[in-house]
Write an enzyme that holds these catalytic residues in place. Sequence first.
Site, PDB file in Angstrom:
ATOM      1  N   LYS A  73     102.642  83.141 -74.802  1.00 11.22           N
ATOM      2  CA  LYS A  73     103.270  84.384 -75.281  1.00 11.22           C
ATOM      3  C   LYS A  73     104.367  84.043 -76.285  1.00 11.22           C
ATOM      4  O   LYS A  73     105.082  83.032 -76.124  1.00 11.22           O
ATOM      5  CB  LYS A  73     103.873  85.115 -74.075  1.00 11.22           C
ATOM      6  CG  LYS A  73     104.432  86.510 -74.353  1.00 11.22           C
ATOM      7  CD  LYS A  73     104.867  87.132 -73.011  1.00 11.22           C
ATOM      8  CE  LYS A  73     105.447  88.533 -73.221  1.00 11.22           C
ATOM      9  NZ  LYS A  73     105.872  89.125 -71.942  1.00 11.22           N
ATOM     10  N   SER A 168     104.300  93.609 -70.824  1.00 11.20           N
ATOM     11  CA  SER A 168     104.413  93.268 -72.218  1.00 11.20           C
ATOM     12  C   SER A 168     103.590  92.055 -72.657  1.00 11.20           C
ATOM     13  O   SER A 168     103.553  91.725 -73.848  1.00 11.20           O
ATOM     14  CB  SER A 168     105.873  93.019 -72.588  1.00 11.20           C
ATOM     15  OG  SER A 168     106.378  91.975 -71.828  1.00 11.20           O
ATOM     16  N   SER A 192     105.478  92.460 -66.340  1.00  9.63           N
ATOM     17  CA  SER A 192     104.866  92.160 -67.633  1.00  9.63           C
ATOM     18  C   SER A 192     103.701  91.202 -67.648  1.00  9.63           C
ATOM     19  O   SER A 192     103.052  91.060 -68.680  1.00  9.63           O
ATOM     20  CB  SER A 192     105.924  91.646 -68.605  1.00  9.63           C
ATOM     21  OG  SER A 192     106.797  92.712 -68.944  1.00  9.63           O
TER      22      SER A 192
END
Lengths: 521, 97
Positions: A73, A168, A192
């Site tokens: 990420k 997210s 997330s």
Amino acid sequence: RLRFQVSAALREGRVTPTELCQRCLSLIKSTKFLNAYITVAEEAALKQADESEKRYRRGQPLSVLDGIPVAVKDNFNTAGIETTCASNMLKGYISPYNATVVQKLLDWGAVLLGKTNLDEFAMGSGSTDGVFGPVRNPWSYSRQYKEKSVPKFHSEDTEANWVITGGSSGGSAAAVSSFTCFAALGSDTGGSTRNPAAHCGVVGLKPTYGLISRHGLIPLVNSMDVPGILTRCVDDAAVVLGSLAGHDPKDSTTIQDNFKPFELPNLTDVSKLSIGIPKEYHAPGLSSEILSLWSKAADLFKNAGAKVIEVSLPHTCYSIVCYHVLCTAEVASNMARFDGLEYGHRSDMNKSTESMYAATRREGFNDVVRGRILSGNYFLLKQNYENYFVKAQKVRRLIANDFVKVFRSGVDLLLTPTTLSDAVPYMEFIKEDNRTRSTQDDILTQAANMAGLPAINVPTALSERGLPVGLQFIGRAFQEKQLLTVAKWFEKQVKFPVIQLEEVKRHDHGVFQHQKSASFS
Amino acid sequence: QKVRAEVLEHLEHLALVDFRDSEGVERLQRAIQFADQLHEVNTDGVEPMDSVLEDRCLYLREDDVTEGNCTKELLKNAREKVEEYFVAPPGIVLLIK
């Protein structure tokens, strides 16, 4: 496509790390419309693959992960590779160092393909609010979803009907779900990692707070953030966990206990297990479909001989409010470092230091980030500190204590839904603002972050719309082995279907062009 | 109760982030309203929780320099620099609106 199979194939020479890497890179290109990747580090990845190949030829692979393509990420620092947090504030920022978890993956021989897309600074539950545009759920392009769409629509309709990944860590979830990598790192502060895992039909593990180093993970909420692991099966998650967990002198919030990586046993007898069903997780807005699935899962355990009992976590309904205050307060503090002076975006305004800082931050942060900074600062004002920040810290203890009480009463694990519904279409998602969405979507995942407990999403079944639905297990602190063992048993029982991605190559150009304009509108 | 204008200005100064428009201010209002639900909870006698690891000892290491000498690396990411200094505009002058 299980990693164990791939690892075996690499060891036996049936496939080479370079071939594997090239296949993934090629797949990334043909699935570009998903917008899962912000940066693809093609050259570096091929170089790592080449070195891995040399090691395999010598018969000296570094680990099971050697040669395995992974993605990270874009809020983890990666040396020499841009780290943006999907924000204008860090566009062009080239990290001078690797986050500890990134370094560990590389040390074990994994091949880093690139950085995945997210909500700006990991604030959001849709992976729709970053400067590089939203991430599309690969299941939008699956036969399973298209078959269930009424009326039967054409490829052009996919433009209007694609669903979100959740967030997210949506880019990481989409990357794993679309087979462009075998594992991906996400982060989990309020859900997330687990939320997009549920929507994308992959395994999403949130480890116990303090088990995996946060050094190099650009912080959101220091007291709740953890690196998250996304894989296609529970066994793979255990392998990645084993390579990452353990004390890091560079992160003083990692515990000093000796961590021993483990292989998951094939559980056959669940009769000694006690599964708790927290009644408060029957939250308002929970779809009847998911409620039914949750109930079926409880029955599954019951019929297999486990003890399944209803439990209560009475302060669950306050976890979102509590999170809202603590998160914005920590965010206000953490975002203070972005002033344009040492790194990141810097405004041309140069009338004074403060005006330069202010202009830089106005230009660099989106509305969501700015909103949270302002709210956080409000709760931290002298006149508000006791009533909001300290109050929230007290409520946090009550929430954490709820879990302590339940686990002390003999329950081994909790079984809950992960999300309120299956993935919604992007067009519908953006009708509500970010905070409202996060409030609604985090309700089932957030409390585990409050209490620092490990939790995992296991893909369970397809919804009536043909989209993935997952269920969540929450375990005792640092009892990942038990958590994953049971999750693996459950995974075996439910036999979640493999995504049948339609041939999308021919859509590539048209979709990509259209997507570009949609991203910057 | 609406947030007073002086508080809004004070916040913008502390945060060095602006509300930009009425929407930004409304967002704060809603955030406060939302947070007010916390006051429904009885927390008498409850200690605030700073960290879930509060029962453990924090790791402390020896105060020895083990890394560094990466000035060049670190300066690479700064836009304005002179020799080994980060350069900022004059600081004494306060925020000019």
